[in-house]
Enzyme design. Structure first.
Site, short mmCIF file in Angstrom:
data_model
loop_
_atom_site.label_atom_id
_atom_site.label_comp_id
_atom_site.label_asym_id
_atom_site.label_seq_id
_atom_site.Cartn_x
_atom_site.Cartn_y
_atom_site.Cartn_z
N GLY A 47 0.82 -1.21 0.00
CA GLY A 47 0.00 0.00 0.00
C GLY A 47 0.85 1.26 0.00
N GLN A 48 2.16 1.08 0.18
CA GLN A 48 3.04 2.25 0.25
C GLN A 48 3.40 2.77 -1.13
OE1 GLN A 48 4.22 -0.67 -0.15
NE2 GLN A 48 6.42 -0.84 -0.23
N ALA A 87 11.85 -2.70 6.92
CA ALA A 87 13.17 -2.10 7.08
C ALA A 87 13.42 -0.95 6.10
CB ALA A 87 14.27 -3.16 6.95
N ARG A 89 13.20 -0.72 2.99
CA ARG A 89 14.21 -1.20 2.06
C ARG A 89 13.73 -1.38 0.62
NH1 ARG A 89 13.56 -6.33 0.91
NH2 ARG A 89 15.72 -6.78 0.40
N ALA A 284 18.13 7.82 -4.28
CA ALA A 284 17.04 7.71 -3.30
C ALA A 284 17.40 6.88 -2.08
CB ALA A 284 15.80 7.11 -3.97
N LYS A 285 16.79 7.26 -0.95
CA LYS A 285 16.78 6.45 0.26
C LYS A 285 15.31 6.24 0.63
CE LYS A 285 19.69 9.53 2.62
NZ LYS A 285 20.46 9.95 3.81
N GLY A 286 15.07 5.25 1.48
CA GLY A 286 13.69 4.96 1.90
C GLY A 286 13.18 5.94 2.93
N GLU A 289 9.64 3.98 7.40
CA GLU A 289 9.64 4.05 8.86
C GLU A 289 10.04 5.43 9.39
OE1 GLU A 289 11.95 0.29 8.62
OE2 GLU A 289 10.91 -0.12 10.49
#
Lengths: 335, 421
Positions: A47-48, A87, A89, A284-286, A289
């Protein structure tokens, strides 16, 4: 009396499984005869929005639009293992696997095209707007579909399989020294709250969130992650608590286990900072969280700013606020 | 790098189905002739199952099977250790599944589940992690650990003696966080069936289809190539769909009865069938010089792992690694523990151990700032990580550390608002 305060919270987050745990993602890519493409990956979109991110990455590399890309994910009979959607990721790790895979398919496509256009190196070929052709000479290009179709007649196909593994090492078990995670993601949020000193109820009026994302691959989804994270952070700070009695859950229902409703969600202003992470896909980074981390601190610090009490046990329920206010007032009277 | 599609506001392909109500979640799919399965869960937090009497359940018209531990070929699953039973003979938490009823309708299955009689031998319990750590308390997983301490992670950096000697201001405080549910909107649901190839097909909502496949194959003694896990739309996860919930049980029922099997948790069942966020007790002592430079930090963090390990080791490691906050502190001593208790098991949840410590380290920062007489923003600016900074684990941050840029952007929003009646 209703009193207002503002609080600040900062946070950091090491993304990926960490500590040397194998953190591998894989992806298959196929460029079709009509110039569209499919990417297969085990990464589940919970869903993200990871499927959209993968479509954007493939489209970017092939000079197509996101809607030209079919992303199929999370089916063990069809897709390669890409690890857990956890995580923070998937954008970083599976994004990297997808990028490597599409670049592999693309490199054989470019080599083939270079021959077709009598270009001694594939460096001279570009993919743009659904066409493939000679860099710098817009008159010499053909629709990607035509070239891929022609290639099939000559027995050439542009398909690929790739994997990407994140950098991580185990820490020393005696001293904790080592480089357990990479990359780290940073952020800060401010919360403006109003505390009712008679009821102890805290209303969050506004949250401003600024997060480090390396590169926002899809700004709308960045804002979505932040909105969801802040909302979950508000629940964590003020409302949510599993009540247990001898291991039995006393509130296993949404009538008694309270999560934020639309009325609890304040105005959220979301910003992001782009400072490219060289190991990430397009930098990019996540963000999954990290988006919820600073909220609790911003709210707890804002409560102190508003009414001068330090809540050390969350959730900061009205009961805890009133008790802390009574203790504070008692102390004041004693002096 | 100049990009055109990357960086743009592409509309998600799944948006339309979700807005128009066409998206298929696992609860929405069915097969002709499917059974409904319902789990019988333990009311006790710690007990041995002495006997299970299925006679009254099996007497009911429409009841097809009642399965328990003896029916599971390899009765274990788990993300780090396979320490969690598919169907328990030995119960470590309220809600542990002990049997499953398969019936023609959900109503019959729920009624039959009430008629399954389970006899338990109740065992001593422990719910407080610090109590559970004591060596004389009955260990919950003796084959994994001799005591209930599942994990201890120390971090040692610099010299505490030197650090405290330099500190003009020291703040010492304890912080506590709670058990939290993921509260995803879609309760767990599974549809399992044997297809025309003889393969076991399991449709569910999970965070990791390939992990689920491995656990189903292991429990039933099948090859990976004989099990297909297909993820349907996921209605929120947040870490709560990392461990196995109903997948293996549904697959087992389908394998034993050769019928498609549908399972769907009620909200109450859902609360008992996935992990929780770790509650943590965090004792912090942080020291700074009078000009606001952090010089020393000591922390003891105890996390309640509950009945099973799940990701507790990784969660408490992450708590320790992130315990300083994004700040340079040259002298650090951290001890982080994960402890088994008879509480609901805890595992992955968005933030994964780094969500709890934020409360502690950011409260400490504000308290230090107040004591020193500088603003909350100022104390952070004087200590934040930058490119080249070293963390408490000795890791050098080599690139992309833009917390200063984040703080610059938020600064205009830190002006105090007015009071109102």
């Amino acid at each position: 009396m209703k009193k207002r305060g503002i609080g600040l919270g900062c946070s950091w987050y090491g993304t990926g499984y960490g500590n040397g745990f194998p953190d591998v993602s894989s992806a298959f890519v196929e460029i079709h005869d009509d110039g569209s493409a499919t990417v297969l990956t085990g990464a589940v979109d919970v869903g993200q929005g990871s499927n959209s991110i993968f479509a954007q990455i493939v489209a970017e590399e092939l000079g197509l639009e996101a809607q030209d890309i079919c992303v199929y994910s999370g089916d063990t009979d069809a897709t390669p293992d890409s690890g857990t959607t956890a995580a923070t990721r998937q954008t970083y790790n599976t994004g990297n696997a997808v990028l490597k895979a599409v670049r592999q398919a693309k490199s054989s496509l470019l080599v083939y095209a270079a021959r077709e256009f009598s270009c001694p190196t594939s460096e001279g070929i570009e993919l743009k707007e659904g066409y493939i052709g000679v860099k710098g000479d817009p008159s010499r290009r053909v629709p990607l579909a035509d070239l891929v179709f022609q290639a099939r007649l000559r027995g050439e196909r542009f398909i690929s399989a790739e994997s990407s593994t994140a950098r991580s090492t185990p820490v020393d078990p005696e001293t904790g020294q080592g480089a357990p995670y990479w990359p780290y993601s940073f952020g800060c949020q401010s919360a403006e709250v109003e505390v009712d000193t008679e009821t102890g109820v805290v209303q969050v009026l506004k949250v401003v969130a600024v997060h480090d994302v390396g590169k926002a691959l899809n700004p709308t989804q960045v804002e979505g992650q932040i909105a969801g994270g802040v909302t979950q952070g508000i629940g964590y700070a003020l409302l949510e608590e599993l009540e247990l009695n001898e291991g039995k859950i006393k509130n296993p229902a949404f009538s008694s286990y309270l999560i934020p409703t639309a009325l609890d969600v304040p105005n959220i202003e979301a910003f992001f900072v782009e400072d490219a992470e060289s190991t990430g896909p397009f930098g990019a980074k996540g963000l999954g969280e990290p988006a919820m981390l600073p909220t609790v601190a911003a709210i707890i610090n804002a409560i102190d700013d508003a009414v001068g009490v330090r809540i050390t046990s969350i959730p900061a329920t009205p009961e805890k606020i009133l008790k802390a206010l009574a203790e504070k007032n008692g102390e004041v009277k004693k002096h | 790098m100049k990009t055109s599609v990357v960086g743009s506001r592409v509309t998600r392909e799944d948006a339309w189905g979700k807005v128009f109500g066409q998206t298929k979640f696992p609860a929405d799919v069915n097969l002709p002739g499917q059974l409904y399965a319902v789990v019988i869960r333990s009311p006790h937090p710690h007990a041995k199952v002495l006997s299970i009497n299925c006679d009254y359940a099996l007497e009911m018209a429409g009841v097809v099977a009642v399965l328990s531990a003896k029916d599971v070929p390899h009765n274990a699953h788990g993300v780090l250790f396979r320490d969690q039973p598919v169907l328990a003979e030995y119960v470590r938490m309220v809600g542990d599944p002990v049997a499953v009823v398969g019936a023609e309708t959900e109503e019959i299955a729920r009624e039959a589940a009430k008629r399954v009689q389970v006899e338990y031998q109740v065992l001593p319990t422990v719910f407080d992690p610090e109590e559970a750590m004591k060596p004389d308390v009955l260990p919950l997983h003796p084959s994994l650990r001799p005591t209930n301490v599942l994990y201890h992670m120390p971090i040692r950096r610099g010299s505490m003696e030197e650090g405290w000697a330099k500190a003009d201001v020291v703040i010492e405080k304890e912080y506590n966080t709670q058990h939290v549910d993921h509260a995803f909107l879609q309760p767990e649901a599974v549809l399992a069936h044997l297809d025309e190839r003889g393969h076991l097909v399991v449709q569910t909502a999970t965070q990791y289809a390939h992990y689920d496949r491995g656990e189903i194959a292991h429990a039933l003694g099948l090859r990976f190539s004989q099990v297909q896990v297909k993820t349907l739309a996921v209605g929120g996860a947040f870490g709560g769909r990392e461990d196995i919930s109903l997948q293996v049980i549904a697959a087992l029922m389908a394998w034993k009865t050769l019928r498609p099997v549908k399972m769907e948790n009620t909200r109450e069942e859902s609360f008992y069938s996935h992990s929780k966020r770790h509650p943590m007790r965090m004792q912090y002592k942080t020291g700074a010089t009078k000009d606001g430079k952090l010089v020393a930090m000591e922390a003891k963090i105890v996390g309640d792992s509950g009945a099973y390990a799940s990701w507790s080791i990784n969660v408490l490691r992450k708590a320790a690694v992130h315990a300083t906050g994004p700040y340079v502190i040259p002298n650090v001593s951290i001890d982080s523990y994960a402890v088994f208790t008879n509480n609901p098991f805890t595992g992955a949840m968005r933030g994964f151990g780094a969500a709890q410590t934020v409360l502690a380290y950011e409260s400490q920062m504000d308290l230090l700032a107040k004591e020193i007489g500088i603003s909350p923003l100022e104390i952070r600016l004087r200590n934040i990580f930058k490119v080249g900074s070293t963390t408490a684990t000795g890791q050098v941050l080599t690139s992309s550390v833009p917390l200063d840029q984040c703080l610059a952007k938020i600064t205009p929003y830190l002006q105090r608002g007015g009071e109102s009646e």
